[in-house]
Design an enzyme around this catalytic site. Structure first.
Site, PDB file in Angstrom:
ATOM      1  CG  ASP A 178      20.036  47.665  57.333  1.00 20.22           C
ATOM      2  OD1 ASP A 178      21.023  48.242  57.800  1.00 20.22           O
ATOM      3  OD2 ASP A 178      19.508  47.984  56.252  1.00 20.22           O
ATOM      4  CD  GLU A 203      23.100  45.146  48.746  1.00 16.69           C
ATOM      5  OE1 GLU A 203      22.344  44.691  47.852  1.00 16.69           O
ATOM      6  OE2 GLU A 203      22.685  45.782  49.722  1.00 16.69           O
TER       7      GLU A 203
HETATM    8  C1  2M8 Z   1      21.473  48.906  53.631  1.00 19.10           C
HETATM    9  O1  2M8 Z   1      20.606  49.717  54.403  1.00 19.10           O
HETATM   10  C2  2M8 Z   1      19.527  50.469  53.821  1.00 19.10           C
HETATM   11  C3  2M8 Z   1      18.939  51.322  54.937  1.00 19.10           C
HETATM   12  O2  2M8 Z   1      19.904  52.224  55.384  1.00 19.10           O
HETATM   13  C4  2M8 Z   1      18.441  49.609  53.204  1.00 19.10           C
HETATM   14  O3  2M8 Z   1      18.422  48.387  53.386  1.00 19.10           O
HETATM   15  O4  2M8 Z   1      17.597  50.180  52.489  1.00 19.10           O
HETATM   16  C5  2M8 Z   1      22.616  48.437  54.556  1.00 19.10           C
HETATM   17  O5  2M8 Z   1      23.349  47.395  53.951  1.00 19.10           O
HETATM   18  C6  2M8 Z   1      23.524  49.614  54.905  1.00 19.10           C
HETATM   19  O6  2M8 Z   1      24.647  49.174  55.640  1.00 19.10           O
HETATM   20  C7  2M8 Z   1      23.975  50.360  53.664  1.00 19.10           C
HETATM   21  O7  2M8 Z   1      24.664  51.523  54.053  1.00 19.10           O
HETATM   22  C8  2M8 Z   1      22.799  50.724  52.744  1.00 19.10           C
HETATM   23  C9  2M8 Z   1      23.258  51.277  51.389  1.00 19.10           C
HETATM   24  O8  2M8 Z   1      24.224  50.432  50.813  1.00 19.10           O
HETATM   25  O9  2M8 Z   1      21.981  49.586  52.485  1.00 19.10           O
END
Ligand code: 2M8
Length: 443
Positions: free
Chosen positions: A178, A413
């Site tokens: 992101d 994470e």
């Molecule tokens: C993160 O992205 C989401 C938005 O899609 C967020 O920050 O709320 C990123 O690390 C993405 O790659 C990942 O798929 C998601 C859920 O783990 O979190």
């Protein structure tokens, strides 16, 4: 002793921890990435999670992929979030009330986002099947195949905004990385004010340290880009003339090519013709080299379609094309040099984990999300590339590093790229799943 060279006791403990994490995150037909930060289903998370589940709960691996593809749009796009209607309203921001996908004719009945993520699902389906090629798995593969083909068709036809044979992403969220420094230049051109965020309540910063997450200005821009797409009904025609963020990403397109390679193998198992998939895979690799390879650095860089320029930031995204089996030797060698440079530090004996961004860059941030920390999915993908191109020692270094990180910090994470401390959410889905995958191998 490091976990990479650990005895059977440590490996058993890691396996148990990973399995308990996946079981704890299981939610009727999918696995949430995290109970706190991400309480719905995410697209590329589900693919990575299925790869791990294949080793321990193969039936659930297929359910994971099936539940995601049940939310596939009529135009073939696989949404990056599938919202669980049973989850408390406000448990994630931005929720369904912001996305309002009902404005789009192609959207399914269930609430989803309108964006996509790197298409690693065909590779996942192939790996799940390879792990357990039972008749039931073959049938599951057969049901998924046309949906995977439709996903590719959407990306290669509707998202080829640049006209050069690659798919464009329309939002940094589509890259999966992101707030990577790769998006700083294209994001700077998106008009938005951080103050806009006063009207909303971010949910992520209630669960994670704000200093480890994207900034309010990042979020203001994320919302502005979604609104621009949503207000045109999530349509892809005419994007070039109106959309504020349009980039060809090396990771996304490497995944697109890998998917065609995986589909060729799947087609062969199902008695379908693998030829067209092989041809498409070759065309994607050629386009990647032609459009995103920077001969000056030897690495791959995102192409900002709004300026026509390659983005100069050297991030882990640029290493992803290594996973393509048909990448020419010259580019493979250059990527191995880049991976082993002081920027990314890959060796057979990693002193520090693989960072998400060039650790020699002045704006390297060891704590902030995709701007420095180490992530297991990218480590797994780079390792996959090193194995594909016959660099077993380097691949073994990354495997040991993955085991060490989780042995010391748990299934976090992401991890501090110097100390290995756990960051972001604990009990994170793909960390557990990909750990299970490398635990199943001994290289
Ligand atoms: C993160 O992205 C989401 C938005 O899609 C967020 O920050 O709320 C990123 O690390 C993405 O790659 C990942 O798929 C998601 C859920 O783990 O979190």
């Amino acid at each position: 002793m490091s976990a990479g060279t650990a005895g059977a006791g440590t490996l058993t403990r890691l396996r148990r921890l990973a399995l308990a994490t996946l079981d704890g995150n299981w939610e009727h037909d999918h696995t949430v990435p995290s109970r706190t930060l991400y309480p719905h289903q995410w697209s590329w998370d589900s693919a990575f999670i299925a790869i791990g589940l294949a080793h321990v709960r193969p039936e659930r691996a297929w359910r994971e992929l099936n539940s995601l593809f049940r939310a596939q749009w009529a135009d073939g796009r696989v949404p990056h979030i599938v919202f669980n209607p049973a989850t408390r309203v406000g448990a994630y921001f931005p929720g369904p009330e912001f996305w309002r996908t009902e404005v789009a004719a192609a959207a399914p009945a269930v609430a989803t986002s309108g964006l996509v993520q790197p298409p690693v699902h065909a590779l996942a389906a192939w790996l799940v099947h390879r792990r357990d090629p039972s008749p039931a798995a073959r049938a599951a593969l057969g049901r998924l195949y046309p949906r995977l083909v439709a996903q590719q068709r959407y990306l290669t036809e509707r998202r080829d905004v640049g006209g050069g044979g690659l798919a464009a992403i329309v939002h940094p969220w589509e890259s999966g990385l992101d707030n990577s420094p790769a998006w700083d230049a294209p994001m700077a051109a998106v008009p938005a004010e951080a103050a806009v965020m006063r009207a909303y309540r971010r949910h992520d910063t209630a669960h994670a340290d704000a200093a480890h997450r994207p900034t309010d200005l990042d979020y203001a821009r994320y919302l502005a880009i979604v609104a621009a797409y949503r207000d045109h009904g999530y349509r892809d025609d005419g994007l070039a003339g109106r959309h504020p963020f349009l980039v060809e990403c090396p990771l996304f397109n490497a995944a697109l090519g890998l998917a065609e390679h995986a589909l060729a193998r799947i087609a062969a198992v199902l008695g379908a013709d693998p030829g067209p998939h092989r041809e498409r895979a070759a065309r994607i690799t050629e386009a990647l080299v032609w459009r995103l390879h920077d001969p000056a650095t030897g690495t791959f860089q995102p192409l900002d379609l709004r300026t026509g320029r390659l983005v100069p930031a050297r991030t882990v995204l640029g290493l992803a094309p290594l996973a393509l089996p048909d990448l020419p030797v010259r580019q493979v060698d250059a990527l191995v040099v880049e991976a082993c440079s002081a920027r990314f530090g890959v060796t057979g004996r990693m002193a520090r984990p693989l960072p998400s961004y060039d650790r020699t860059a002045p704006d390297f941030e060891p704590l902030r999300y995709w701007r420095g920390p180490s992530w297991l999915n990218m480590t797994w993908l780079v390792r996959h590339g090193l194995l594909t191109h016959d660099r077993p020692e380097l691949a073994a270094g990354l495997r040991r590093s993955m085991l060490d990180l989780v042995a010391r910090a748990g299934c976090h994470e992401y991890f501090h790229p110097d100390t290995g401390a756990g960051l972001g959410s604990p009990a994170f889905g793909w960390t557990a799943a990909l750990l299970l995958d490398v635990l199943a191998e001994d290289r």
